[in-house]
Write a protein that holds these residues in place. Structure first.
Motif, PDB file in Angstrom:
ATOM      1  N   PRO A 105       1.652   2.751  -3.320  1.00 34.16           N
ATOM      2  CA  PRO A 105       1.266   2.638  -2.856  1.00 34.16           C
ATOM      3  C   PRO A 105      -0.118   2.857  -1.429  1.00 34.16           C
ATOM      4  O   PRO A 105       0.709   1.831  -0.725  1.00 34.16           O
ATOM      5  CB  PRO A 105      -0.351   1.474  -3.922  1.00 34.16           C
ATOM      6  N   GLU A 106      -1.218   3.066  -0.905  1.00 31.69           N
ATOM      7  CA  GLU A 106      -1.399   3.024   0.278  1.00 31.69           C
ATOM      8  C   GLU A 106      -3.014   3.807   0.016  1.00 31.69           C
ATOM      9  O   GLU A 106      -3.335   4.684  -0.121  1.00 31.69           O
ATOM     10  CB  GLU A 106      -0.639   3.960   1.218  1.00 31.69           C
ATOM     11  N   GLY A 107      -3.601   2.690   0.272  1.00 32.95           N
ATOM     12  CA  GLY A 107      -5.454   3.026   0.089  1.00 32.95           C
ATOM     13  C   GLY A 107      -6.010   3.095  -0.911  1.00 32.95           C
ATOM     14  O   GLY A 107      -5.359   2.607  -2.289  1.00 32.95           O
ATOM     15  N   ASN A 139       0.926   5.911 -10.361  1.00 34.12           N
ATOM     16  CA  ASN A 139      -0.063   5.552 -10.316  1.00 34.12           C
ATOM     17  C   ASN A 139      -0.715   4.903 -10.403  1.00 34.12           C
ATOM     18  O   ASN A 139      -1.001   3.820 -10.193  1.00 34.12           O
ATOM     19  CB  ASN A 139      -1.543   6.850  -9.387  1.00 34.12           C
ATOM     20  N   GLN A 140      -1.217   4.486 -11.956  1.00 31.18           N
ATOM     21  CA  GLN A 140      -1.869   3.245 -12.831  1.00 31.18           C
ATOM     22  C   GLN A 140      -0.710   2.565 -13.003  1.00 31.18           C
ATOM     23  O   GLN A 140      -1.670   1.602 -13.404  1.00 31.18           O
ATOM     24  CB  GLN A 140      -1.822   4.526 -14.711  1.00 31.18           C
ATOM     25  N   LYS A 206       4.079  -9.535  -6.993  1.00 32.49           N
ATOM     26  CA  LYS A 206       3.039  -8.057  -5.944  1.00 32.49           C
ATOM     27  C   LYS A 206       3.505  -7.189  -6.879  1.00 32.49           C
ATOM     28  O   LYS A 206       4.303  -6.720  -5.918  1.00 32.49           O
ATOM     29  CB  LYS A 206       2.174  -8.694  -5.120  1.00 32.49           C
ATOM     30  N   VAL A 207       2.479  -6.165  -7.108  1.00 30.30           N
ATOM     31  CA  VAL A 207       2.934  -4.994  -7.353  1.00 30.30           C
ATOM     32  C   VAL A 207       3.155  -3.950  -6.217  1.00 30.30           C
ATOM     33  O   VAL A 207       2.539  -3.482  -5.503  1.00 30.30           O
ATOM     34  CB  VAL A 207       2.302  -4.421  -8.222  1.00 30.30           C
ATOM     35  N   VAL A 208       4.658  -3.309  -6.035  1.00 31.81           N
ATOM     36  CA  VAL A 208       5.205  -2.848  -4.559  1.00 31.81           C
ATOM     37  C   VAL A 208       4.659  -1.354  -4.999  1.00 31.81           C
ATOM     38  O   VAL A 208       5.327  -0.355  -3.959  1.00 31.81           O
ATOM     39  CB  VAL A 208       6.138  -3.138  -3.476  1.00 31.81           C
ATOM     40  N   ALA A 209       5.405  -0.581  -6.184  1.00 35.76           N
ATOM     41  CA  ALA A 209       6.048   0.106  -6.646  1.00 35.76           C
ATOM     42  C   ALA A 209       6.423   1.196  -7.763  1.00 35.76           C
ATOM     43  O   ALA A 209       5.414  -0.067  -8.483  1.00 35.76           O
ATOM     44  CB  ALA A 209       7.219   1.076  -5.628  1.00 35.76           C
TER      45      ALA A 209
END
Length: 249
Positions: A105-107, A139-140, A206-209
């Protein structure tokens, strides 16, 4: 100074190579951006000094320089997530015979940082591809596991950007993904394909990818679909553990 940076970024974005055009003349850039040609020449010369732009001395035209590629690869190669994920991605591709992706994620967007291709349809998604976090399984799987505050902030921004038309349906889908830690989508990014994705967590929980596999709709069969979900979820768990995540977290 900020105006110079803005124009430089616009210039670099303009001379990105396409199927129809690999190099650009200063005149073409000037017309495209509606910037005086003297300014374009000055900016191109400055960028060329540092390798961000390269001029073909035969055609006198410009293209992006290799410095940008080196910077991009250095970011990708130094991502701890990518380094931890690559062996598992290769194994997942071998076990399923399908394309595998790693998204971070980015933004408000998900960015593909690595991919291993197995089928032609999925090649529309390349490294660096950005899509809103509300679209597609890869993404979801990330959006569903963000903190409540962060999730709502992103959804609100995407609504304002016109990316989400039905918030209630999206939130219902995200709840299901949160519960089962697996997501799937049909043709949302590439027509005729199915995507199965699972979230990857850091040592902090934490979700990172997300890791995902993409295959054609013609390959959908109940047993195979269940197998693919199991393999993707297993791969996500392996990578998460590599990053220090504990299953109980």
């Amino acid at each position: 100074m900020s105006e110079v940076i803005r124009k430089s970024v616009a210039l670099l974005t303009t001379i990105v190579p396409t199927e129809d055009q690999e190099e650009w003349s200063a005149t073409e850039v000037s017309r495209q951006l509606d910037i005086p040609i003297q300014t374009v020449h000055r900016l191109l010369s400055s960028l060329a000094e540092y390798g961000f732009v390269f001029q073909n001395h035969e055609t006198k035209k410009f293209r992006l320089g290799f410095t940008l590629m080196q910077l991009g690869f250095s970011i990708r190669d130094n991502l701890a997530i990518r380094n931890s994920a690559l062996p598992t991605m290769e194994k997942l591709m071998k076990n399923t015979g399908e394309s595998v992706y790693l998204t971070v994620p980015e933004g408000t967007e998900g960015v593909i940082v690595d991919c291993l291709h197995k089928n032609l349809l999925s090649k529309e998604r390349e490294i660096g591809t950005r899509t809103p976090l509300c679209v597609g399984a890869s993404n979801q799987a990330i959006l569903s596991h963000l903190s409540s505050d962060m999730k709502q902030q992103i959804i609100q921004k995407l609504v304002e950007q016109g990316e989400i038309s039905d918030v209630h349906t999206l939130e219902s889908e995200l709840k299901s993904i949160t519960k089962w830690k697996i997501a799937n989508s049909f043709g949302e990014m590439t027509k005729g394909t199915v995507t199965i994705a699972a979230p990857i967590f850091s040592w902090e929980g934490k979700v990172v990818a997300s890791i995902s596999t993409v295959f054609t709709e013609t390959n959908i069969k109940d047993q195979r679909f269940k197998y693919m979900m199991s393999e993707v979820k297993k791969a996500a768990g392996v990578i998460s553990e590599e990053l220090g995540w504990l299953k109980s977290s």
